[in-house]
Write an enzyme that holds these catalytic residues in place. Sequence first.
Site, PDB file in Angstrom:
ATOM      1  NE  ARG A  88      -2.419  -0.281   3.685  1.00  0.00           N
ATOM      2  CZ  ARG A  88      -3.174   0.096   4.686  1.00  0.00           C
ATOM      3  NH1 ARG A  88      -4.493   0.195   4.516  1.00  0.00           N
ATOM      4  NH2 ARG A  88      -2.670   0.404   5.848  1.00  0.00           N
ATOM      5  CG  ASP A 184       2.648  -3.899   8.953  1.00  0.00           C
ATOM      6  OD1 ASP A 184       2.690  -2.906   8.217  1.00  0.00           O
ATOM      7  OD2 ASP A 184       2.896  -5.061   8.537  1.00  0.00           O
TER       8      ASP A 184
HETATM    9  C1  PRP Z   1      -1.097  -5.241   4.196  1.00  0.00           C
HETATM   10  C2  PRP Z   1      -1.932  -6.504   4.185  1.00  0.00           C
HETATM   11  C3  PRP Z   1      -2.740  -6.338   2.930  1.00  0.00           C
HETATM   12  C4  PRP Z   1      -2.954  -4.831   2.870  1.00  0.00           C
HETATM   13  C5  PRP Z   1      -4.350  -4.545   3.344  1.00  0.00           C
HETATM   14  O1  PRP Z   1      -0.016  -5.329   3.367  1.00  0.00           O
HETATM   15  O2  PRP Z   1      -1.183  -7.679   4.235  1.00  0.00           O
HETATM   16  O3  PRP Z   1      -2.080  -6.798   1.766  1.00  0.00           O
HETATM   17  O4  PRP Z   1      -2.017  -4.247   3.780  1.00  0.00           O
HETATM   18  O5  PRP Z   1      -4.627  -3.217   3.208  1.00  0.00           O
HETATM   19  P1  PRP Z   1      -5.749  -2.677   2.217  1.00  0.00           P
HETATM   20  O6  PRP Z   1      -6.951  -3.506   2.430  1.00  0.00           O
HETATM   21  O7  PRP Z   1      -5.939  -1.238   2.689  1.00  0.00           O
HETATM   22  O8  PRP Z   1      -5.223  -2.718   0.825  1.00  0.00           O
HETATM   23  P2  PRP Z   1       1.044  -4.134   3.230  1.00  0.00           P
HETATM   24  O9  PRP Z   1       0.663  -3.207   2.117  1.00  0.00           O
HETATM   25  O10 PRP Z   1       1.267  -3.502   4.567  1.00  0.00           O
HETATM   26  O11 PRP Z   1       2.339  -4.878   2.722  1.00  0.00           O
HETATM   27  P3  PRP Z   1       3.289  -5.901   3.498  1.00  0.00           P
HETATM   28  O12 PRP Z   1       2.489  -7.164   3.716  1.00  0.00           O
HETATM   29  O13 PRP Z   1       4.394  -6.080   2.535  1.00  0.00           O
HETATM   30  O14 PRP Z   1       3.717  -5.274   4.787  1.00  0.00           O
HETATM   31  N1  URA Z   2      -2.273  -3.849   6.905  1.00  0.00           N
HETATM   32  C1  URA Z   2      -1.951  -4.374   8.114  1.00  0.00           C
HETATM   33  O1  URA Z   2      -1.006  -5.166   8.232  1.00  0.00           O
HETATM   34  N2  URA Z   2      -2.682  -4.006   9.177  1.00  0.00           N
HETATM   35  C2  URA Z   2      -3.707  -3.135   9.089  1.00  0.00           C
HETATM   36  O2  URA Z   2      -4.355  -2.839  10.119  1.00  0.00           O
HETATM   37  C3  URA Z   2      -4.028  -2.603   7.822  1.00  0.00           C
HETATM   38  C4  URA Z   2      -3.290  -2.986   6.741  1.00  0.00           C
END
Ligand code: PRP
Ligand code: URA
Length: 193
Positions: A88, A184
């Site tokens: 994101r 996260d």
């Molecule tokens: C997190 C999670 C989802 C996304 C959800 O990933 O694992 O993929 O955020 O958020 P959304 O519904 O608002 O799109 P992140 O982008 O933090 O990446 P990461 O797993 O690499 O930390």
């Molecule tokens: N991604 C995460 O890992 N946690 C949240 O709460 C939202 C997006």
Amino acid sequence: MTRLRDEATGPKAFRELVAELTTLLLYEATADLPTIAQEVKTPLAPYTGARLAEKVGFVPVLRAGIGMVQAALALIPEAQVWHIGLFRDERTLRPIEYYNKLPSSATVQVCLVLDPMLATGGSATATVDILKKWGAKRVKYVGLIAAPEGVRHLSDAHPDVPIHIAALDERLNDKGYILPGLGDAGDRQFGTG
Ligand code: PRP
Ligand code: URA
């Protein structure tokens, strides 16, 4: 889920909990997969059992979805695993695609998207868009925690995609994190917070 949310839970226990919850969720999410008859012989008599009729693909969304893969493969060892990389943008909260090695046409009939967090729903919706363009006939979403905003976004965009989650939380905060949530999910699994 309470132990998963607890900030005192470290990465090792967190990963184990993600795996256990994935097993429970997939039990439900795969309950309606079609089967066909399979003949076997017990040591005493012939027996007509069942096996999966369709090819199944697990689609973990990098990074956090990785933690769900081993538990999923323990249930369906013959499934294919196709990784999709999305993160994101912290400012816009929109998903940015950075990894996709899907071949030109679908190699499975049913895809189970694995991603612990459904926050704004942007990442899940983008993943389902990719899978439908690829040719997946049926897609299901399997996650741990969702915000109502994410459920709405995904089901408005893809009303045919069932959403299997362990908890529906209250809302998003102003940074797009789920409240109360767990923080996260990627950082907590991989110790990078
Ligand atoms: C997190 C999670 C989802 C996304 C959800 O990933 O694992 O993929 O955020 O958020 P959304 O519904 O608002 O799109 P992140 O982008 O933090 O990446 P990461 O797993 O690499 O930390
Ligand atoms: N991604 C995460 O890992 N946690 C949240 O709460 C939202 C997006």
